[in-house]
Write an enzyme that holds these catalytic residues in place. Structure first.
Site, short mmCIF file in Angstrom:
data_model
loop_
_atom_site.label_atom_id
_atom_site.label_comp_id
_atom_site.label_asym_id
_atom_site.label_seq_id
_atom_site.Cartn_x
_atom_site.Cartn_y
_atom_site.Cartn_z
N ARG A 298 0.91 -0.95 -0.09
CA ARG A 298 0.06 0.04 -0.11
C ARG A 298 1.00 1.32 0.02
O ARG A 298 1.82 1.26 0.70
CB ARG A 298 -0.92 0.00 1.16
CG ARG A 298 -1.91 -1.16 1.20
CD ARG A 298 -2.44 -1.21 2.72
NE ARG A 298 -2.94 -2.38 3.06
CZ ARG A 298 -4.34 -2.85 2.95
NH1 ARG A 298 -5.09 -1.89 2.31
NH2 ARG A 298 -4.86 -3.93 3.15
N TYR A 301 0.06 6.73 -3.37
CA TYR A 301 -0.49 6.46 -4.79
C TYR A 301 -1.47 5.54 -4.95
O TYR A 301 -2.28 5.64 -5.93
CB TYR A 301 0.77 6.24 -5.78
CG TYR A 301 1.47 4.95 -5.20
CD1 TYR A 301 0.91 3.78 -5.58
CD2 TYR A 301 2.67 5.06 -4.54
CE1 TYR A 301 1.49 2.53 -5.01
CE2 TYR A 301 3.22 3.61 -4.01
CZ TYR A 301 2.47 2.77 -4.36
OH TYR A 301 3.24 1.34 -3.67
N GLY A 302 -1.72 4.57 -4.21
CA GLY A 302 -2.64 3.43 -4.21
C GLY A 302 -2.11 2.00 -3.94
O GLY A 302 -1.07 2.11 -3.14
N ASP A 419 12.72 8.58 -5.77
CA ASP A 419 11.92 8.26 -4.84
C ASP A 419 12.73 7.16 -4.41
O ASP A 419 12.09 5.85 -4.13
CB ASP A 419 10.58 8.05 -4.91
CG ASP A 419 9.85 7.88 -3.54
OD1 ASP A 419 10.21 8.15 -2.57
OD2 ASP A 419 8.54 7.48 -3.67
#
Ligand SMILES: *[C@@H]1O[C@H](CO)[C@@H](O)[C@H](O)[C@H]1NC(C)=O
Ligand SMILES: *[C@@H]1O[C@H](CO)[C@@H](O)[C@H](O)[C@H]1NC(C)=O
Ligand SMILES: *[C@@H]1O[C@H](CO)[C@@H](O)[C@H](O)[C@H]1NC(C)=O
Ligand SMILES: *[C@@H]1O[C@H](CO)[C@@H](O)[C@H](O)[C@H]1NC(C)=O
Ligand SMILES: *[C@@H]1O[C@H](CO)[C@@H](O)[C@H](O)[C@H]1NC(C)=O
Length: 620
Positions: A298, A301-302, A419
C-alpha cells in the site's frame, strides 16, 4: 633522375596496392546472402530512412546466416567483400549510394558484433536457460499480429540485461543481437518470414504487384497524353477535397509524430512494441476482482496487487488512486519509455492499462514482474527475526548501485528516480536487487500539474537541496542511495527520534561515528557472516559520502559502482559537512570553535588512493 625515381616508386606503390586488393578480392567470398532482402520493401529514394533500412536489413541477413551456419557475423577477412556485396545488392534501386560513408559505418563493423560473440553457443552461454526458453515459448509462432509480436520482443529484450559488454560498432551491435538470435532460433519460421521480419526487423514485404516500373512504361506508351492529363486533374481535385476533409486528422497525426520524434521514440525502433496494453477486464480477472487477499503493498499512490496472467505468469499490478483521463496520453508515453529500459537490477515493466469504468471511475494500472522476496524494507525492518547476512547485503548494495547507474547513464533518456527508499528496492529469489518505481514519482496522486513546485520523495531520503530548493539532479538520487545503503549496513531507519524526541537522520548519526573514528560501529551488531573490517569500512565511508548534505561532495552513481566493485582498498576522503539542521546548542558551539581544523576526513586505516577520474567530485 629524381623524377624518374619517384615515378618508379609510384608505380611500385600502385602495384602493391593493386595486388593487395586482388588478394582481398580473392580472399573475399562473403558468406552473407543479401539476395534474401529482395522481396522486402525498399527505402524511399530520398535517403532519409535508407540507413535504418540497411541496418535492419543487415540484421535480417545476419539472422539468416546464423540460422544456416550457427555463427553471427562473417569473418573479418571478408568484411570488405561483404560491403561490396551489400553495395551491389542495392545498386539496382540506390545507385551511387556509398553505404559506409553515408551511414557512418566502418569497414570492420560488418564482421564485428557484440562482446566478441561469434557463435550460437557463446551467445547461449551468456543468457540463463530460463530466459532463453521463455523467449522460445513466446516467439515460436507467427509474429504477424501485434500481441504475439509484443510478447516476443519483450521476452527478447530480457536478453539485453546479460549483453552488458561493449558493442564494436553499430552494424551488429548488442541491441541487434537479441532480434538476430530470436529470429534465427526462437521463431519456427525464421527471419525471412513475413511476420518475423516485420516484427523483429521492421521490414515489410513489398506489395505483390511486382513489376511496377515495367507496367508504368507500358501505360506511358499506350495511353495518350491527354488521358493522363484528365486523370491527373481528376486526381488533383479528389486529393484537394480529401485533403480538406482530412486536414484536421492529418495535423493531429503529424503533431503526434513530431512529439514522438522529440521524445526520441523513433530511434527505439523495436522497443515501442514491447509494451502490452492490458484490458481492465483481464486485470480484474487476474487479481480476483482486486481482492483484498491479493494486496501486497500500500502506498500514497494506491495499492499493489499480485495476480496471475492467463499464461500463468505471476505479476504485480500497481493501481493508481484518484486519476483522471486527462493525462492518459502522457502517462502512456511515459510508461512506454519506462518499459523500454531494461536491466537486471531494474524491475521490468510489462504493460499498463487505462480505462474508465462505470463503478470504479478512471483507472490507471501498471503491470510489473513479481519478485519473490519482497522489499529491502521488509527484510531490514519487518517482523522477521533473521538478519540478512553480509554477503547478501553486499550483493544488494551492488545491485542497487548498478541499477541506478544504469538509470542515470545507460538508459535513453536518462531517468532520475526521485524516490529511492528501502521499500522501493525489491529482492528476487536470489536476492538480486531490483529498483522499482523509477520514472513514476511524477504520477503520484496530487497530479502532474504542479510538478515543478512539488518535491516527490519520502522523508528521510530526500536530498536537502531537492527538499529545500527543488533542485533535482542525479545527485539527489545518490543522496537517497547513500541513506538506503546506511540502512542496509546499520539496520537503522532513515530517521529515528532520540531520547529527547529530536529526529536524527541515519546520515547524521553515521557521520558522527565516522568523525570520531568509530566507523565500524555503524555496522549492525549481530549481522551474520560479517565481512572483513576493511570492506565494511569502505562501504560505510561510501554510504556517508553519498549521503553528504552538499551535492558536490557526492560521487556519481558510476563512481559508486566502481568503488564498490573495486577490490582495492581505497582512501575515501569525506569533506567536512555543515552541522545538522537540527543540531543542538553544544554542537553548534563546538563546530564554531573547531571550524579552522582539518577540512577533510579520511579513512583511519588508510589504504591506497582511489582515483575518481577527471570528473570526480569537486570538479563538477
Ligand atoms: C586469405 O586469408 C587467410 C587468412 O587471413 C590466409 O591464410 C589465406 O592465405 C588468404 N587467401 C588468399 C587466397 O590470399
Ligand atoms: C553508426 O555510428 C556512427 C558513429 O558511431 C554514426 O555516425 C552513424 O550515424 C551510425 N549509423 C546508424 C545507421 O545508426
Ligand atoms: C575481441 O577479440 C579480439 C581478438 O580475438 C581482441 O583483440 C579484442 O580486444 C576483443 N574485444 C573485446 C571487446 O573483447
Ligand atoms: C542450460 O542448458 C544447457 C543445455 O541444454 C545445459 O547444459 C545446462 O546445464 C543448463 N543450465 C542450467 C543452469 O540449467
Ligand atoms: C517451435 O515449434 C515447432 C512446431 O511445434 C517445433 O518443431 C520446434 O522445435 C519449436 N522450436 C523451438 C526452438 O522450440
Amino acid at each position: 633522375m629524381f623524377l624518374r625515381r619517384t615515378a618508379v616508386v609510384y608505380i611500385l606503390l600502385f602495384f602493391t596496392a593493386a595486388s593487395s586488393s586482388l588478394v582481398a578480392a580473392q580472399n573475399s567470398s562473403c558468406p552473407l546472402d543479401f539476395s534474401i532482402l529482395q522481396p522486402f520493401k525498399r527505402p524511399s529514394p530520398d535517403g532519409s530512412t535508407t540507413c535504418q533500412y540497411l541496418l535492419q536489413g543487415l540484421r535480417l541477413v545476419y539472422s539468416h546466416h546464423l540460422r544456416q551456419t550457427g555463427s553471427f557475423s562473417p569473418p573479418l577477412s571478408s568484411a570488405s567483400s561483404c560491403w561490396d556485396a551489400l553495395q551491389s545488392s542495392i545498386a539496382g534501386f540506390l545507385p551511387r549510394f556509398d553505404v559506409r560513408s553515408r551511414c557512418g559505418f566502418q569497414t570492420p563493423w560488418i564482421s564485428q558484433g557484440c562482446m566478441n560473440i561469434t557463435t550460437r553457443s557463446q551467445f547461449e552461454a551468456l543468457i540463463p536457460n530460463s530466459t532463453l526458453s521463455t523467449a522460445v515459448m513466446r516467439c515460436n509462432l507467427s509474429l504477424e499480429s501485434n500481441t504475439p509480436c509484443a510478447s516476443c520482443t519483450q521476452s527478447l529484450s530480457a536478453f539485453q540485461a546479460y549483453l552488458t559488454g561493449a558493442s564494436l560498432g553499430n552494424v551488429s551491435d548488442c541491441t541487434g543481437f537479441s532480434s538476430i538470435y530470436g529470429a534465427a532460433f526462437a521463431n519456427r519460421f525464421g527471419p525471412t518470414d513475413k511476420g518475423t521480419a516485420k516484427c523483429l526487423f521492421l521490414l515489410d514485404l513489398a506489395s505483390s504487384s511486382g513489376s511496377g516500373s515495367g507496367k508504368k512504361k507500358v501505360v506511358k506508351i499506350l495511353v495518350p497524353l491527354f488521358f493522363i492529363l484528365v486523370v491527373a486533374s481528376a486526381l488533383i481535385l479528389w486529393y484537394y477535397l480529401k485533403r480538406k476533409r482530412d486536414f484536421k486528422m492529418r495535423r493531429m497525426k503529424l503533431r503526434q509524430q513530431r512529439d514522438s520524434l522529440e521524445a526520441g521514440r523513433l530511434d527505439s525502433m523495436s522497443e515501442s512494441t514491447t509494451l502490452v496494453k492490458f484490458t481492465f477486464e483481464e486485470i480484474k480477472k487476474a487479481t480476483n476482482n482486486f481482492s483484498r487477499h491479493n494486496i501486497i503493498g500500500r502506498g500514497g499512490y494506491g495499492n499493489v496487487f499480485k495476480g496471475v496472467l492467463q499464461d500463468g505468469t505471476e505479476v504485480a499490478f500497481k493501481r493508481f488512486k484518484n486519476c483522471s483521463a486527462n493525462g492518459d496520453a502522457n502517462f502512456a508515453h511515459e510508461v512506454e519509455v519506462i518499459a523500454s529500459i531494461r536491466h537486471v537490477n531494474l524491475l521490468a515493466l510489462r504493460g499498463y492499462c487505462t480505462a474508465t469504468t462505470a463503478y470504479e471511475g478512471h483507472q490507471r494500472i501498471i503491470v510489473c514482474d513479481l519478485v519473490s522476496n519482497g522489499s529491502l524494507h521488509d527484510h531490514l525492518f519487518g517482523d522477521s527475526e533473521t538478519h540478512l547476512p553480509w554477503p547478501l547485503r553486499q550483493r544488494i548494495a551492488l545491485g542497487m548501485a548498478r541499477g541506478l547507474a544504469y538509470l542515470h547513464y545507460g538508459a535513453q533518456p536518462s531517468i532520475i528516480h526521485r524516490d529511492i527508499k528501502a521499500s522501493n528496492i525489491l529482492l528476487d529469489e536470489r536476492f538480486e536487487a531490483k529498483v522499482a518505481d523509477f520514472g513514476l514519482a511524477k504520477f503520484n496522486p496530487e497530479g502532474m500539474t504542479h510538478m515543478s513546485t512539488r518535491v516527490a520523495g519520502t522523508m528521510g531520503y530526500v536530498a536537502p537541496e531537492y527538499a529545500l530548493y527543488g533542485k533535482l539532479t542525479e545527485k539527489s538520487d545518490v543522496y537517497s542511495f547513500g541513506v538506503v545503503l546506511l540502512e542496509l549496513l546499520s539496520g537503522r531507519k532513515a530517521i529515528v527520534t532520540d531520547e529527547e524526541g529530536q529526529p536524527v537522520s541515519v546520515s547524521d548519526w553515521a557521520w558522527a561515528l565516522v568523525r570520531e573514528g568509530q566507523t565500524l560501529d555503524v555496522v549492525e551488531d549481530g549481522m551474520p557472516e560479517k565481512g572483513s573490517p576493511e570492506v565494511l569500512e569502505k562501504y560505510v565511508l561510501i554510504a556517508v559520502l553519498c549521503s553528504h548534505p552538499q551535492l558536490h561532495a557526492r560521487p556519481t552513481m558510476d563512481q559508486v559502482v566502481k568503488m564498490l566493485e573495486s577490490n582495492e582498498f581505497t582512501v575515501i576522503s569525506i569533506p567536512q559537512r555543515p552541522i545538522s539542521l537540527v543540531a543542538c546548542r553544544e554542537e553548534i558551539d563546538r563546530s564554531v570553535s573547531s571550524s579552522s581544523g582539518s577540512g577533510k576526513l579520511t579513512s583511519p586505516t588508510g589504504y591506497q588512493a582511489f582515483s575518481f577520474g577527471a570528473d570526480g567530485p569537486g570538479h563538477q
